[in-house]
Design a protein around this motif. Structure first.
Motif: not given
Length: 276
Positions: A44-55, A84-98
């Motif tokens: 959930v955090m990762s989805g929010a992080f990516i959304s922040l980047g998109a905004t 960057f937030l996913v990598l540095a803060a730590g979160a689970e992102l589907f695309t990277g988890n491939c």
């Protein structure tokens, strides 16, 4: 060094590709062993992080005075915030988890565990993106630049749903090849600065080229529909178009990340190596 050798020490402060492959196998094993509640919260955090980047990217897109190349490059730079937030803060992102495909390929955990992890993370990413969309709507972000940000959000979403399925799929393949390369390099990073620069060029590249990232689209498309539904902005994005795009982008992301990066690097550096 033979490709099947045990990875050696780093050179010039950087890990060798063979060491990076082994590191990614171990990261995959750790991710697969994460308990359900923790994995879901991190997704959930990762989805929010990516959304922040998109905004952040939409802020750039809302300035019509910028030439095309500058808009694409600056928008890509802004979007880097998410990964960057996913990598540095730590979160689970589907695309990277491939990249987790290296786990079952090396016998570290089962294919069933991989699929289960992917589904949990994908669901969490969607929830995070939807929550972020609602938060942006409540915050009135679309009103920025005299409402130009809302117009940019609609234009981005309409462009995505207008793509043919095959085109969106191909753009998804290319997108996640770059995203997984960023994550691949990011796993070898030894500092926050390293993580930022590992994400920067790959993310700028796929955003500037207009490739399709399924988790980003989980924000762009619902946000546009919310803006339409509330009368904040007018557009033609509908549920059928959203499903059309997300199905193509998600499958394309899988192929790009699993085949072109994860399985390929495992084949070169992990195949035939003793588990370590």
């Amino acid at each position: 060094m033979k490709l099947t050798e045990k990875p050696s020490s780093s050179y010039s402060g950087a890990m060798t590709p063979a060491s990076m492959e082994l590191k990614n196998e171990r990261v995959a094993e750790t991710k697969a062993g994460t308990d359900l509640a923790s994995a879901l919260v991190l997704a959930v955090m990762s989805g929010a992080f990516i959304s922040l980047g998109a905004t952040f990217m939409l802020v750039v897109k809302s300035d019509a005075t910028l030439p095309f190349a500058a808009t694409q490059l600056l928008g890509g730079f802004a979007f880097t915030l998410g990964l960057f937030l996913v990598l540095a803060a730590g979160a689970e992102l589907f695309t990277g988890n491939c990249l987790m495909v290296m786990g079952p390929l090396s016998g570290r955990f089962s294919w069933g565990k991989l699929l289960s992890s992917w589904l949990v993370v994908l669901a969490g990413n969607l929830a995070g993106a939807l929550l972020a969309s609602a938060a942006m709507l409540a915050a009135g972000v679309a009103s920025a630049n005299g409402g130009a940000l809302g117009e940019a959000a609609i234009a981005v979403a309409e462009g995505k749903v207008a793509l043919g399925w095959g085109t969106a799929f191909a753009r998804g393949v290319l997108c996640n090849m770059l995203v997984c390369l960023a994550v691949w390099v990011g796993h070898s990073a030894s500092s926050v600065t390293d993580k930022f620069f590992s994400a920067l060029l790959p993310v700028m590249g796929f955003m500037a080229a207009g490739f399709e990232h399924c988790v980003a689209n989980m924000f762009f498309l619902p946000y546009a529909m919310m803006l339409q539904a509330t009368g904040v902005a007018s557009g033609s994005v509908d549920l059928a178009g959203v499903l059309h795009n997300l199905s193509a982008a998600t499958l394309g992301n899988l192929v790009g990340g699993v085949v072109l990066v994860g399985a390929s690097y495992w084949f070169v550096y992990g195949r035939g190596r003793d588990r370590a």
